[in-house]
Design a protein around this motif. Structure first.
Motif, PDB file in Angstrom:
ATOM      1  N   GLU A 118       0.762  -1.117  -0.118  1.00  0.00           N
ATOM      2  CA  GLU A 118       0.156  -0.083   0.107  1.00  0.00           C
ATOM      3  C   GLU A 118       0.888   1.214   0.087  1.00  0.00           C
ATOM      4  N   GLN A 119       1.915   0.981   0.696  1.00  0.00           N
ATOM      5  CA  GLN A 119       2.947   2.431   0.811  1.00  0.00           C
ATOM      6  C   GLN A 119       3.490   2.650  -0.602  1.00  0.00           C
ATOM      7  N   PHE A 120       3.821   1.447  -1.283  1.00  0.00           N
ATOM      8  CA  PHE A 120       4.343   1.574  -2.766  1.00  0.00           C
ATOM      9  C   PHE A 120       3.133   2.135  -3.793  1.00  0.00           C
ATOM     10  N   ILE A 121       2.003   1.827  -3.571  1.00  0.00           N
ATOM     11  CA  ILE A 121       0.923   2.040  -4.288  1.00  0.00           C
ATOM     12  C   ILE A 121       0.626   3.836  -4.220  1.00  0.00           C
ATOM     13  N   LEU A 122       0.708   4.312  -2.995  1.00  0.00           N
ATOM     14  CA  LEU A 122       0.560   5.508  -2.584  1.00  0.00           C
ATOM     15  C   LEU A 122       1.700   6.318  -3.053  1.00  0.00           C
ATOM     16  N   LEU A 123       3.094   5.764  -3.146  1.00  0.00           N
ATOM     17  CA  LEU A 123       3.952   6.517  -3.707  1.00  0.00           C
ATOM     18  C   LEU A 123       3.839   6.391  -5.349  1.00  0.00           C
ATOM     19  N   ALA A 124       3.688   5.141  -5.814  1.00  0.00           N
ATOM     20  CA  ALA A 124       3.353   5.513  -7.278  1.00  0.00           C
ATOM     21  C   ALA A 124       2.214   6.758  -7.823  1.00  0.00           C
ATOM     22  N   LYS A 125       1.248   6.984  -6.956  1.00  0.00           N
ATOM     23  CA  LYS A 125       0.132   7.902  -7.027  1.00  0.00           C
ATOM     24  C   LYS A 125       0.830   8.969  -6.948  1.00  0.00           C
ATOM     25  N   GLU A 126       1.591   9.286  -5.975  1.00  0.00           N
ATOM     26  CA  GLU A 126       2.442  10.638  -5.512  1.00  0.00           C
ATOM     27  C   GLU A 126       3.064  11.175  -6.653  1.00  0.00           C
ATOM     28  N   VAL A 127       4.117  10.060  -7.245  1.00  0.00           N
ATOM     29  CA  VAL A 127       5.010  10.566  -8.301  1.00  0.00           C
ATOM     30  C   VAL A 127       4.346  10.268  -9.708  1.00  0.00           C
ATOM     31  N   ASP A 128       3.239  10.015  -9.849  1.00  0.00           N
ATOM     32  CA  ASP A 128       2.372   9.649 -11.115  1.00  0.00           C
ATOM     33  C   ASP A 128       3.140   8.876 -11.906  1.00  0.00           C
ATOM     34  N   LEU A 146      -6.287  -3.072  -3.245  1.00  0.00           N
ATOM     35  CA  LEU A 146      -5.526  -2.030  -2.647  1.00  0.00           C
ATOM     36  C   LEU A 146      -5.443  -0.896  -3.735  1.00  0.00           C
ATOM     37  N   LEU A 147      -5.131  -1.498  -4.926  1.00  0.00           N
ATOM     38  CA  LEU A 147      -5.063  -0.723  -6.336  1.00  0.00           C
ATOM     39  C   LEU A 147      -6.623   0.379  -6.215  1.00  0.00           C
ATOM     40  N   GLU A 148      -7.598  -0.510  -6.167  1.00  0.00           N
ATOM     41  CA  GLU A 148      -9.032   0.207  -6.180  1.00  0.00           C
ATOM     42  C   GLU A 148      -9.208   1.156  -5.137  1.00  0.00           C
ATOM     43  N   LYS A 149      -8.607   0.657  -3.712  1.00  0.00           N
ATOM     44  CA  LYS A 149      -8.688   1.710  -2.820  1.00  0.00           C
ATOM     45  C   LYS A 149      -8.319   2.958  -2.921  1.00  0.00           C
ATOM     46  N   HIS A 150      -7.272   3.197  -3.694  1.00  0.00           N
ATOM     47  CA  HIS A 150      -6.570   4.403  -3.794  1.00  0.00           C
ATOM     48  C   HIS A 150      -6.680   4.845  -5.443  1.00  0.00           C
ATOM     49  N   SER A 151      -7.579   4.372  -6.195  1.00  0.00           N
ATOM     50  CA  SER A 151      -7.948   4.430  -7.629  1.00  0.00           C
ATOM     51  C   SER A 151      -6.646   4.654  -8.527  1.00  0.00           C
ATOM     52  N   VAL A 152      -5.961   3.806  -8.151  1.00  0.00           N
ATOM     53  CA  VAL A 152      -4.808   3.540  -9.142  1.00  0.00           C
ATOM     54  C   VAL A 152      -5.201   2.509 -10.152  1.00  0.00           C
ATOM     55  N   THR A 153      -4.965   2.963 -11.628  1.00  0.00           N
ATOM     56  CA  THR A 153      -5.255   1.869 -12.421  1.00  0.00           C
ATOM     57  C   THR A 153      -4.042   1.666 -13.474  1.00  0.00           C
ATOM     58  N   ASN A 154      -3.004   2.654 -13.489  1.00  0.00           N
ATOM     59  CA  ASN A 154      -1.715   2.240 -14.128  1.00  0.00           C
ATOM     60  C   ASN A 154      -0.954   1.183 -13.574  1.00  0.00           C
ATOM     61  N   ALA A 155      -1.595  -0.285 -13.606  1.00  0.00           N
ATOM     62  CA  ALA A 155      -0.841  -1.300 -12.953  1.00  0.00           C
ATOM     63  C   ALA A 155      -0.698  -2.270 -14.015  1.00  0.00           C
ATOM     64  N   HIS A 156       0.691  -2.925 -13.747  1.00  0.00           N
ATOM     65  CA  HIS A 156       1.077  -3.864 -14.647  1.00  0.00           C
ATOM     66  C   HIS A 156       1.489  -5.329 -13.922  1.00  0.00           C
ATOM     67  N   PHE A 157       0.724  -6.195 -13.907  1.00  0.00           N
ATOM     68  CA  PHE A 157       0.683  -7.379 -13.246  1.00  0.00           C
ATOM     69  C   PHE A 157       1.617  -8.350 -13.914  1.00  0.00           C
ATOM     70  N   HIS A 158       2.799  -8.450 -13.655  1.00  0.00           N
ATOM     71  CA  HIS A 158       3.926  -9.197 -14.526  1.00  0.00           C
ATOM     72  C   HIS A 158       3.662 -10.689 -14.236  1.00  0.00           C
ATOM     73  N   TRP A 159       3.917 -11.555 -15.324  1.00  0.00           N
ATOM     74  CA  TRP A 159       4.018 -12.980 -15.116  1.00  0.00           C
ATOM     75  C   TRP A 159       2.551 -13.457 -14.439  1.00  0.00           C
ATOM     76  N   PHE A 160       1.346 -12.623 -14.656  1.00  0.00           N
ATOM     77  CA  PHE A 160       0.187 -13.132 -13.908  1.00  0.00           C
ATOM     78  C   PHE A 160      -0.322 -14.578 -14.007  1.00  0.00           C
ATOM     79  N   LYS A 161      -0.739 -15.054 -12.880  1.00  0.00           N
ATOM     80  CA  LYS A 161      -1.306 -16.557 -12.828  1.00  0.00           C
ATOM     81  C   LYS A 161      -2.706 -16.491 -12.053  1.00  0.00           C
ATOM     82  N   GLY A 162      -3.493 -16.703 -12.328  1.00  0.00           N
ATOM     83  CA  GLY A 162      -4.779 -16.692 -11.355  1.00  0.00           C
ATOM     84  C   GLY A 162      -6.096 -17.284 -12.251  1.00  0.00           C
ATOM     85  N   ASP A 163      -7.060 -16.948 -11.240  1.00  0.00           N
ATOM     86  CA  ASP A 163      -8.554 -17.751 -11.845  1.00  0.00           C
ATOM     87  C   ASP A 163      -9.175 -16.511 -12.836  1.00  0.00           C
ATOM     88  N   GLN A 164     -10.230 -17.077 -13.393  1.00  0.00           N
ATOM     89  CA  GLN A 164     -10.901 -16.327 -14.386  1.00  0.00           C
ATOM     90  C   GLN A 164     -11.697 -15.159 -13.626  1.00  0.00           C
TER      91      GLN A 164
END
Length: 259
Positions: A118-128, A146-164
């Motif tokens: 969350e600290q890094f998400i806020l930092l990403a938002k701060e430095v745009d 956490l991304l939704e909580k802080h309205s951050v949409t510029n997110a890159h999930f690398h090598w994503f693995k997960g459900d539908q």
């Protein structure tokens, strides 16, 4: 082959000889650039030095979650470094949650890693700047929250693995995902590519992580991405040239790379 960008590589973890081999052959291998992610402060410093020496190296600074949490003074130094060099980096990363570490050490407290993320998400938002995430399987929904909580949409999930269900959530939020060379031989990864829009896809190596299949016992090189591209084009049932153009532009736009 057409130009493409390796959207996630740990360039600083290669030996100096391997780095030179990769960097001096980028043009002949049609690799237009490398997004070089960092594991911690020293890693970030190395990637910054490589970026100063090579114009097609684009560094990201962060703290890889698959390790012991940083001490408070270490985090202060890392955050100060990031703020000092925010104009020289393209993103915050690699950051996220310790999926594999928790498999090995059952007493790992996830809450502390969530607080750090969350600290890094806020930092990403701060430095745009965009944020590069290591968050797979059941950790991915936690990162999404956490991304939704802080309205951050510029997110890159690398090598994503997960459900539908998580994949649909990520699509709705406009997040990007990237595929490694294991897409050439893993059905699980091929299925994810089939169900995610090409307009939100990038390609990566995550080098020096090594792969199996056609890449068994080979040093991971960004030129392996071209095999990934052929498979992605086939899965998405588009012309190979179209796939290259779309994914190359996706990566440039997401990381605001000019040229």
């Amino acid at each position: 082959m057409q130009k493409i960008i390796d959207a996630h590589i740990h360039l600083d973890l290669y030996s100096e000889f391997e780095q030179k081999e990769i960097l001096t052959t980028l043009e002949q291998n049609d690799i237009a650039g490398l997004i070089t992610v960092s594991n911690h402060l020293e890693s970030a410093k190395k990637n910054l030095e490589l970026a100063k020496e090579y114009e097609n190296v684009f560094p990201a600074f962060g703290f890889h979650p698959e390790q012991v949490l940083p001490k408070e003074n270490e985090m202060v130094k890392l955050i100060n470094f990031i703020k000092q060099h925010e104009n020289e980096m393209v993103a915050i990363g690699e950051v996220g949650l310790p999926y594999y570490l928790r498999k090995e050490e059952k007493d790992i407290e996830l809450e502390a890693y969530l607080e750090l993320l969350e600290q890094f998400i806020l930092l990403a938002k701060e430095v745009d700047k965009p944020i590069i995430l290591h968050a797979i399987y059941e950790d991915a929904p936690l990162a999404c929250s956490l991304l939704e909580k802080h309205s951050v949409t510029n997110a890159h999930f690398h090598w994503f693995k997960g459900d539908q269900k998580t994949l649909e959530r990520m699509k709705a939020n406009g997040y990007y995902i990237s595929f490694t060379p294991d897409i050439t031989y893993k059905k699980e990864i091929q299925n994810i590519a089939e169900n995610f829009p090409l307009s939100k896809v990038m390609v990566e190596t995550d080098g020096p992580w090594q792969f199996k299949g056609p890449f068994h016992n080979q040093m991971t090189n960004p030129n392996m991405i071209h095999e990934s591209m052929r498979v992605i084009a086939s899965i998405k049932q588009v012309n190979l040239q179209e796939a290259y153009g779309q994914i190359y532009q996706n990566t440039k736009d997401f990381y605001k790379i000019r040229g």
